[in-house]
Design an enzyme around this catalytic site. Structure first.
Site, PDB file in Angstrom:
ATOM      1  CB  CYS A  48     -69.825  34.890 -10.027  1.00  0.00           C
ATOM      2  SG  CYS A  48     -70.238  36.489 -10.733  1.00  0.00           S
ATOM      3  CG  ASN A  49     -67.317  38.001 -13.493  1.00  0.00           C
ATOM      4  OD1 ASN A  49     -67.616  39.133 -13.839  1.00  0.00           O
ATOM      5  ND2 ASN A  49     -68.045  36.947 -13.849  1.00  0.00           N
ATOM      6  NE  ARG A  50     -62.575  40.157 -11.173  1.00  0.00           N
ATOM      7  CZ  ARG A  50     -63.830  40.578 -11.372  1.00  0.00           C
ATOM      8  NH1 ARG A  50     -64.685  40.578 -10.376  1.00  0.00           N
ATOM      9  NH2 ARG A  50     -64.234  41.008 -12.537  1.00  0.00           N
ATOM     10  CG  HIS A  96     -56.088  42.986 -12.785  1.00  0.00           C
ATOM     11  ND1 HIS A  96     -56.405  42.386 -13.977  1.00  0.00           N
ATOM     12  CD2 HIS A  96     -56.866  42.382 -11.853  1.00  0.00           C
ATOM     13  CE1 HIS A  96     -57.321  41.460 -13.777  1.00  0.00           C
ATOM     14  NE2 HIS A  96     -57.616  41.433 -12.492  1.00  0.00           N
ATOM     15  CB  SER A 106     -67.463  42.737 -14.935  1.00  0.00           C
ATOM     16  OG  SER A 106     -67.059  43.300 -13.713  1.00  0.00           O
ATOM     17  CD  GLU A 111     -70.216  43.156 -12.249  1.00  0.00           C
ATOM     18  OE1 GLU A 111     -71.140  42.998 -11.461  1.00  0.00           O
ATOM     19  OE2 GLU A 111     -69.117  42.600 -12.142  1.00  0.00           O
ATOM     20  CD  GLN A 117     -69.459  40.925  -6.390  1.00  0.00           C
ATOM     21  OE1 GLN A 117     -68.792  41.310  -7.343  1.00  0.00           O
ATOM     22  NE2 GLN A 117     -70.371  39.971  -6.521  1.00  0.00           N
ATOM     23  N   GLY A 188     -79.872  36.092  -1.915  1.00  0.00           N
ATOM     24  CA  GLY A 188     -78.867  37.143  -1.695  1.00  0.00           C
ATOM     25  C   GLY A 188     -78.966  38.187  -2.804  1.00  0.00           C
ATOM     26  CD  GLU A 189     -76.998  42.957  -4.744  1.00  0.00           C
ATOM     27  OE1 GLU A 189     -77.765  42.982  -3.771  1.00  0.00           O
ATOM     28  OE2 GLU A 189     -76.893  43.905  -5.545  1.00  0.00           O
TER      29      GLU A 189
HETATM   30  N1  LIG Z   1     -73.755  38.952  -6.311  1.00  0.00           N
HETATM   31  C1  LIG Z   1     -73.795  38.920  -7.616  1.00  0.00           C
HETATM   32  O1  LIG Z   1     -74.002  39.915  -8.262  1.00  0.00           O
HETATM   33  C2  LIG Z   1     -73.593  37.608  -8.341  1.00  0.00           C
HETATM   34  C3  LIG Z   1     -73.589  37.610  -9.728  1.00  0.00           C
HETATM   35  C4  LIG Z   1     -73.443  36.400 -10.397  1.00  0.00           C
HETATM   36  C5  LIG Z   1     -73.300  35.235  -9.701  1.00  0.00           C
HETATM   37  N2  LIG Z   1     -73.286  35.255  -8.357  1.00  0.00           N
HETATM   38  C6  LIG Z   1     -73.146  33.986  -7.658  1.00  0.00           C
HETATM   39  O2  LIG Z   1     -74.386  33.727  -6.996  1.00  0.00           O
HETATM   40  C7  LIG Z   1     -74.153  33.079  -5.748  1.00  0.00           C
HETATM   41  C8  LIG Z   1     -74.762  33.916  -4.628  1.00  0.00           C
HETATM   42  O3  LIG Z   1     -74.163  35.181  -4.624  1.00  0.00           O
HETATM   43  P1  LIG Z   1     -74.731  36.368  -3.705  1.00  0.00           P
HETATM   44  O4  LIG Z   1     -73.881  37.530  -3.920  1.00  0.00           O
HETATM   45  O5  LIG Z   1     -76.188  36.496  -3.879  1.00  0.00           O
HETATM   46  O6  LIG Z   1     -74.333  35.740  -2.293  1.00  0.00           O
HETATM   47  P2  LIG Z   1     -75.065  35.764  -0.917  1.00  0.00           P
HETATM   48  O7  LIG Z   1     -75.836  37.014  -0.745  1.00  0.00           O
HETATM   49  O8  LIG Z   1     -74.091  35.404   0.110  1.00  0.00           O
HETATM   50  O9  LIG Z   1     -76.090  34.505  -1.102  1.00  0.00           O
HETATM   51  C9  LIG Z   1     -76.795  34.101  -0.053  1.00  0.00           C
HETATM   52  C10 LIG Z   1     -77.754  32.995  -0.460  1.00  0.00           C
HETATM   53  O10 LIG Z   1     -77.057  31.751  -0.492  1.00  0.00           O
HETATM   54  C11 LIG Z   1     -77.709  30.853   0.431  1.00  0.00           C
HETATM   55  N3  LIG Z   1     -76.733  29.934   1.021  1.00  0.00           N
HETATM   56  C12 LIG Z   1     -75.593  30.238   1.655  1.00  0.00           C
HETATM   57  N4  LIG Z   1     -74.975  29.097   2.059  1.00  0.00           N
HETATM   58  C13 LIG Z   1     -75.771  28.075   1.682  1.00  0.00           C
HETATM   59  C14 LIG Z   1     -75.684  26.667   1.813  1.00  0.00           C
HETATM   60  N5  LIG Z   1     -74.644  26.099   2.412  1.00  0.00           N
HETATM   61  N6  LIG Z   1     -76.688  25.922   1.303  1.00  0.00           N
HETATM   62  C15 LIG Z   1     -77.746  26.494   0.686  1.00  0.00           C
HETATM   63  N7  LIG Z   1     -77.874  27.816   0.525  1.00  0.00           N
HETATM   64  C16 LIG Z   1     -76.897  28.599   1.013  1.00  0.00           C
HETATM   65  C17 LIG Z   1     -78.303  31.766   1.475  1.00  0.00           C
HETATM   66  O11 LIG Z   1     -79.284  31.096   2.210  1.00  0.00           O
HETATM   67  P3  LIG Z   1     -79.758  31.580   3.668  1.00  0.00           P
HETATM   68  O12 LIG Z   1     -79.233  32.951   3.923  1.00  0.00           O
HETATM   69  O13 LIG Z   1     -81.234  31.533   3.610  1.00  0.00           O
HETATM   70  O14 LIG Z   1     -79.195  30.588   4.621  1.00  0.00           O
HETATM   71  C18 LIG Z   1     -78.843  32.885   0.583  1.00  0.00           C
HETATM   72  O15 LIG Z   1     -80.050  32.497  -0.038  1.00  0.00           O
HETATM   73  C19 LIG Z   1     -72.627  32.934  -5.634  1.00  0.00           C
HETATM   74  O16 LIG Z   1     -72.275  31.653  -6.089  1.00  0.00           O
HETATM   75  C20 LIG Z   1     -72.094  33.981  -6.583  1.00  0.00           C
HETATM   76  O17 LIG Z   1     -70.832  33.639  -7.086  1.00  0.00           O
HETATM   77  C21 LIG Z   1     -73.438  36.401  -7.658  1.00  0.00           C
END
Ligand SMILES: NC(=O)c1ccc[n+]([C@@H]2O[C@H](COP(=O)([O-])OP(=O)(O)OC[C@H]3O[C@@H](n4cnc5c(N)ncnc54)[C@H](OP(=O)(O)O)[C@@H]3O)[C@@H](O)[C@H]2O)c1
Length: 420
Positions: A48-50, A96, A106, A111, A117, A188-189
């Site tokens: 989400c940062n880069r 970097h 970050s 974090e 990641q 997700g995470e």
């Molecule tokens: N990881 C972090 O720490 C973090 C921090 C800040 C922001 N983010 C942002 O938050 C978002 C999720 O990150 P994550 O790391 O949690 O990823 P992740 O684990 O891959 O997220 C999975 C989630 O997204 C859903 N999903 C995937 N494709 C989808 C689609 N086409 N339509 C609707 N839902 C969908 C999945 O649903 P199902 O599995 O139920 O299908 C699941 O609930 C990203 O945009 C990321 O940039 C993440």
């Protein structure tokens, strides 16, 4: 060989640009296949940062290749990309990545999530056979340094995450969260961290929404929340106080029409929506609806700035560890580049010496063993004397200048086995 980096991050580009450049987890493998048509070895890091592309190549075309790939793959206009991207080579690119894994690059300094990641990014690139030896060593060293910084400094003490900061922002807006109802969209995470932070603040009801109900149920069970199916989302919006949107979806999951309908049921009750997904999950125009308060990931800046200030002393300590680890990495790389050149140079000199000595011996009358030994020693001493300074110089300068070994290779026309 040169390491290059082309990328954009939360400091160089706003979320409106970062979301155009975001390569979702499901698309990572596909993007590497596309990168392969530009360069043999590369790793793509998208969080989400880069979004960053690291490559190694024999020439100094790495950054050009990286930017051409991003432009074509992401279909972003040339001038937009140039406005927001940074291009780094050699030591700057290496430093970097170390800063990234150590959590210094970050939005939320220190974090933990970025370490996982980067590890996952390397795994996917390994599966795609896109990782050269220097890239592998670079990423592994950076991950190790990331762990070391967290163990030896307090940079990650009581670490925040983007998700927990989102809950902090909500608390600042709403006040006491104890009587609030929250919906987390995405299991997700990011969703897990948001739900956990909300639970720690005593949120009375946490609904978890995911595309697949099983996944929502998994997280809900873990945190004592309620699984909610996507088809019930609109109904849930009529009663909840806070939505944290963090699904890895390529399109908006909440639009103006859905929110307008929901707000008709609660015109006087405010709804706070914090969209930390990149690409965003919520249509920005939703912010125009009365009593809807929409924030995106870039709105977390004031809290993240406070977090950075609190960790300033630790940033300095982390910087010292990084400087040491970067030095170690280049020492390893110098050895990797220089050793085969040293071996090839010595082998070539020895082959010339031996063939000339043999030819001379054939022309001379038979020599005693002593005479042969003396000739052998004399020719060896000549070679050693001639090569002493070039070899010393090669070993000393190769550390600072990775092109030096290549120059020696060309100068002496050496047959050095190429490494991946
Ligand atoms: N990881 C972090 O720490 C973090 C921090 C800040 C922001 N983010 C942002 O938050 C978002 C999720 O990150 P994550 O790391 O949690 O990823 P992740 O684990 O891959 O997220 C999975 C989630 O997204 C859903 N999903 C995937 N494709 C989808 C689609 N086409 N339509 C609707 N839902 C969908 C999945 O649903 P199902 O599995 O139920 O299908 C699941 O609930 C990203 O945009 C990321 O940039 C993440």
């Amino acid at each position: 060989m040169q390491i290059s980096l082309v990328g954009l991050n939360h400091r160089s580009a706003p979320v409106t640009v970062r979301e155009m450049a975001a390569i979702r987890t499901q698309k990572l493998r596909d993007s590497l296949e596309s990168l392969r048509s530009y360069v043999s070895y590369g790793v793509i890091l998208s969080t989400c940062n880069r979004t960053e592309v690291y490559t190694t190549s024999a020439d100094s075309q790495g950054t050009t290749v990286g930017i051409n790939f991003l432009q074509k793959y992401l279909d972003i206009p040339h001038h937009t990309l140039h406005l927001y991207t940074y291009m780094l080579e050699g030591k700057a690119a290496v430093e970097h990545l170390f800063r990234v894994t150590c959590g210094l690059d970050s939005m939320i300094i220190g974090e933990y999530e970025v370490l996982g990641q980067v590890r996952q990014t390397l795994e996917v690139a390994e599966e795609a056979e896109m990782v050269s030896l220097p890239l592998r060593h670079l990423f592994q060293s950076a991950i190790r340094a990331g762990r070391k910084v967290r163990e030896e400094t307090e940079i990650s003490k009581n670490a925040l995450s983007v998700s927990s900061v989102a809950i902090e922002l909500a608390a600042g807006d709403i006040g006491d969260l104890a009587n609030c109802q929250m919906l987390v969209i995405g299991a997700g995470e990011a969703g897990r961290l948001a739900a956990r932070a909300a639970k720690e603040r005593g949120m009375s009801r946490i609904g978890v929404v995911s595309r697949t109900l099983e996944r929502a149920a998994g997280l809900a069970t873990e945190l004592g929340g309620l699984p909610i199916s996507m088809s019930n989302l609109a109904e849930e919006l009529t009663t909840c106080d806070l939505v944290v949107a963090c699904a890895d979806a390529p399109h908006h999951l909440l639009d103006v029409s859905t929110l307008k309908t929901a707000m008709r049921h609660r015109p006087q009750v405010p709804l706070v929506i914090i969209d930390i997904a990149v690409p965003r999950n919520v249509t920005p125009a939703v912010a125009q609806i009365n009593n809807v308060f929409l924030y995106n990931i870039d709105d977390l800046t004031s809290i993240s700035e406070q977090n950075r200030k609190q960790r300033e002393g630790e940033i300095e300590k982390a910087g010292e560890i990084i400087a040491f680890e970067v030095k170690e990495f280049f020492a390893w790389w110098q050895d990797l580049e220089v050793r085969p050149v040293v071996a090839a140079l010595m082998k070539k000199a020895e082959e010339i010496r031996r063939s000339h000595l043999n030819r001379t011996l054939k022309k001379l009358p038979p020599l005693s063993e002593d005479e042969q030994y003396n000739l052998e020693m004399m020719t060896r001493a000549i070679i050693a004397k001639i090569l002493k300074e070039p070899l010393h110089s090669l070993k000393a300068n190769g550390r600072h200048n990775l092109g030096y070994a290549e120059m020696v290779r060309e100068l002496f026309q050496l047959d050095v086995e190429k490494r991946k």
